[in-house]
Design an enzyme around this catalytic site. Sequence first.
Site, PDB file in Angstrom:
ATOM      1  N   GLU A 106       0.817  -1.418  -0.005  1.00  0.00           N
ATOM      2  CA  GLU A 106      -0.121  -0.134  -0.214  1.00  0.00           C
ATOM      3  C   GLU A 106       0.944   1.335   0.063  1.00  0.00           C
ATOM      4  O   GLU A 106       0.493   2.014  -0.603  1.00  0.00           O
ATOM      5  CB  GLU A 106      -0.891   0.119   1.180  1.00  0.00           C
ATOM      6  N   GLU A 165      -2.976  -9.938   3.524  1.00  0.00           N
ATOM      7  CA  GLU A 165      -4.395  -9.757   4.386  1.00  0.00           C
ATOM      8  C   GLU A 165      -5.481 -10.927   4.283  1.00  0.00           C
ATOM      9  O   GLU A 165      -5.905 -11.154   5.257  1.00  0.00           O
ATOM     10  CB  GLU A 165      -5.171  -8.334   4.035  1.00  0.00           C
TER      11      GLU A 165
HETATM   12  C1  1HE Z   1       6.639  -8.759  11.968  1.00  0.00           C
HETATM   13  C2  1HE Z   1       5.969  -8.693  10.664  1.00  0.00           C
HETATM   14  C3  1HE Z   1       4.703  -7.849  10.633  1.00  0.00           C
HETATM   15  C4  1HE Z   1       7.729  -9.465  10.363  1.00  0.00           C
HETATM   16  N1  1HE Z   1       3.925  -7.433  12.116  1.00  0.00           N
HETATM   17  N2  1HE Z   1       6.072  -8.441  13.490  1.00  0.00           N
HETATM   18  N3  1HE Z   1       2.115  -8.675   6.868  1.00  0.00           N
HETATM   19  C5  1HE Z   1       2.373  -9.906   6.972  1.00  0.00           C
HETATM   20  O1  1HE Z   1       1.492 -10.767   7.049  1.00  0.00           O
HETATM   21  C6  1HE Z   1       3.708 -10.377   6.394  1.00  0.00           C
HETATM   22  C7  1HE Z   1       4.244 -11.228   7.676  1.00  0.00           C
HETATM   23  N4  1HE Z   1       5.600 -11.057   7.521  1.00  0.00           N
HETATM   24  C8  1HE Z   1       6.174 -12.137   6.903  1.00  0.00           C
HETATM   25  O2  1HE Z   1       5.710 -12.828   5.971  1.00  0.00           O
HETATM   26  C9  1HE Z   1       7.738 -12.364   6.939  1.00  0.00           C
HETATM   27  O3  1HE Z   1       8.220 -11.657   8.036  1.00  0.00           O
HETATM   28  C10 1HE Z   1       8.469 -11.628   5.576  1.00  0.00           C
HETATM   29  C11 1HE Z   1       8.244 -12.415   4.562  1.00  0.00           C
HETATM   30  C12 1HE Z   1       8.137 -10.177   5.494  1.00  0.00           C
HETATM   31  C13 1HE Z   1      10.300 -11.659   5.718  1.00  0.00           C
HETATM   32  O4  1HE Z   1      10.363 -13.063   6.307  1.00  0.00           O
HETATM   33  P1  1HE Z   1      11.853 -13.244   7.048  1.00  0.00           P
HETATM   34  O5  1HE Z   1      12.243 -14.805   7.302  1.00  0.00           O
HETATM   35  O6  1HE Z   1      12.934 -12.287   6.640  1.00  0.00           O
HETATM   36  O7  1HE Z   1      11.615 -12.635   8.455  1.00  0.00           O
HETATM   37  P2  1HE Z   1      10.698 -13.110   9.834  1.00  0.00           P
HETATM   38  O8  1HE Z   1      11.760 -14.269  10.577  1.00  0.00           O
HETATM   39  O9  1HE Z   1       9.645 -13.669   9.519  1.00  0.00           O
HETATM   40  O10 1HE Z   1      10.499 -11.845  10.605  1.00  0.00           O
HETATM   41  C14 1HE Z   1      11.596 -11.137  11.681  1.00  0.00           C
HETATM   42  C15 1HE Z   1      10.965 -10.585  12.649  1.00  0.00           C
HETATM   43  O11 1HE Z   1       9.980  -9.705  12.084  1.00  0.00           O
HETATM   44  C16 1HE Z   1      10.077 -11.708  13.343  1.00  0.00           C
HETATM   45  O12 1HE Z   1       9.998 -11.078  14.833  1.00  0.00           O
HETATM   46  P3  1HE Z   1      11.016 -11.808  15.975  1.00  0.00           P
HETATM   47  O13 1HE Z   1      10.730 -11.325  17.138  1.00  0.00           O
HETATM   48  O14 1HE Z   1      10.481 -13.225  15.901  1.00  0.00           O
HETATM   49  O15 1HE Z   1      12.266 -11.840  15.331  1.00  0.00           O
HETATM   50  C17 1HE Z   1       8.743 -11.508  12.914  1.00  0.00           C
HETATM   51  O16 1HE Z   1       7.715 -11.623  13.781  1.00  0.00           O
HETATM   52  C18 1HE Z   1       8.789  -9.839  12.586  1.00  0.00           C
HETATM   53  N5  1HE Z   1       7.696  -9.542  11.715  1.00  0.00           N
HETATM   54  N6  1HE Z   1       6.628  -9.155   9.588  1.00  0.00           N
HETATM   55  C19 1HE Z   1       4.777  -8.094  13.251  1.00  0.00           C
HETATM   56  N7  1HE Z   1       3.889  -7.840   9.561  1.00  0.00           N
HETATM   57  C20 1HE Z   1      -3.447  -0.917   6.984  1.00  0.00           C
HETATM   58  S1  1HE Z   1      -3.838  -2.719   6.847  1.00  0.00           S
HETATM   59  C21 1HE Z   1      -2.311  -3.514   6.070  1.00  0.00           C
HETATM   60  C22 1HE Z   1      -2.676  -4.899   6.585  1.00  0.00           C
HETATM   61  C23 1HE Z   1      -1.521  -5.745   6.626  1.00  0.00           C
HETATM   62  O17 1HE Z   1      -0.315  -5.060   6.185  1.00  0.00           O
HETATM   63  S2  1HE Z   1      -1.651  -7.161   6.486  1.00  0.00           S
HETATM   64  C24 1HE Z   1      -0.176  -7.870   6.333  1.00  0.00           C
HETATM   65  C25 1HE Z   1       0.840  -8.004   7.340  1.00  0.00           C
END
Ligand code: 1HE
Length: 268
Positions: free
Chosen positions: A122, A142
Site C-alpha cells: 500500500e 491480508e
Molecule cells: C513482523 C511482521 C509484521 C515480520 N508484523 N511483526 N504482513 C504480513 O502478513 C507479512 C508477515 N511477515 C512475513 O511474512 C515475513 O516476516 C517476511 C516475508 C516479510 C520476511 O520474512 P523473514 O524470514 O525475512 O523474517 P521473519 O523471521 O519472518 O521476521 C523477522 C521478525 O519480524 C520476526 O519477529 P521476531 O521477534 O521473531 O524476530 C517477525 O515476527 C517480525 N515481523 N513481519 C509484526 N507484519 C493498513 S492495513 C495493512 C494490513 C497488512 O499489512 S496485513 C499484512 C501483514
Amino acid sequence: MTFTRHPLLERAASQGVALEMQGAVAVVRLCRPAKRNALNDGLIEALRDVFQNLPPEAGAAVIHGEGEHFCAGLDLSELKERDAGEGIYHSRSWHVALNAVEQGRVPVVAALHGAVVGGGLELASASHIRVADDSTFYALPEGTRGIFVGGGGSVRVPKLIGAARMTDMMLTGRVYNAQDGERVGFAQYLVPTGTALTKAIELATRIATNAPLTNFALMHALPRIAEQPADHGFFTEALISSIAQSAPEAKARVRAFLEGKAAKVQKA
Ligand code: 1HE
C-alpha cells in the site's frame, strides 16, 4: 549526505523513519529491519510527519527500506486488541500518512527489494514511481490473515494491476515475483538486485530538475483527470496545461529548445 534537522524529523527518526538530503532529493528510509520494517503506529505517524515537512530544498523524494526487505506491512502485533471503532480511526490514520506521500509537495520514487507486502505494498502504491530489484516480491496476505487492506490499497492497487489481479492475490495468497510484478504493473523499472536505491535516486535527481508546476500537474491533476468523465477531463486538462505553460520557467525552457540550447529527445 547531510542530515536535515527539524523537531518533527528528529522525532520521526526516533520512531523509525530517517530523512537524509542528497542534493535536491529527500531520501526517506524505513529503519526497523529487525521487524522487516513492519509499520506500527509510530512509523505511520513518522511517515506522515516526514512527508508533510520535507525540507524546502527537496524537489523529489525516494523511499526505501533498511535490511533485507522493503516492508512487511502492518505490524500485526498491534492488531490484536483493536475493536471496530478503533479500527476505522486506525485505517484513517494510514490514509492521512499515505496521502501525504501521494499528494505531498514532491514526486516520490519507491526503491523496492525483498518483501513488499500488505501495508508495504500500500505504501509503495502511494508513490509515483516504483523501482524494483530482482529480489522483490509482492503479496497481500491480508486475505489469509482474515483481514482486509486498510491503508488505501483497495483504491491504489487496482489502479496499478486491476481489480481482478488484486482479488486473486487476496483470495488465493498469490505472490508475484519481481519479473511478473513489473509485467503486471507494480513497478515501472526492474533492476539487478541491490541497485534499486541507486536507480531511484538517479530518477529522483532528474525529476527534481523539472519545472515545479509540471511536477505538480503530474501529481495532482493527472490522477484526478484520469478519473473524470472525458468531457470534464478535457476541460481540466486545458486549465492545468495553460497554467503550466504560462509559468516563466516553461517559457524559458521552450525558448532554450528553439534556440538549440536544450537537449533533443534521444531514440530509446
Ligand atoms: C513482523 C511482521 C509484521 C515480520 N508484523 N511483526 N504482513 C504480513 O502478513 C507479512 C508477515 N511477515 C512475513 O511474512 C515475513 O516476516 C517476511 C516475508 C516479510 C520476511 O520474512 P523473514 O524470514 O525475512 O523474517 P521473519 O523471521 O519472518 O521476521 C523477522 C521478525 O519480524 C520476526 O519477529 P521476531 O521477534 O521473531 O524476530 C517477525 O515476527 C517480525 N515481523 N513481519 C509484526 N507484519 C493498513 S492495513 C495493512 C494490513 C497488512 O499489512 S496485513 C499484512 C501483514
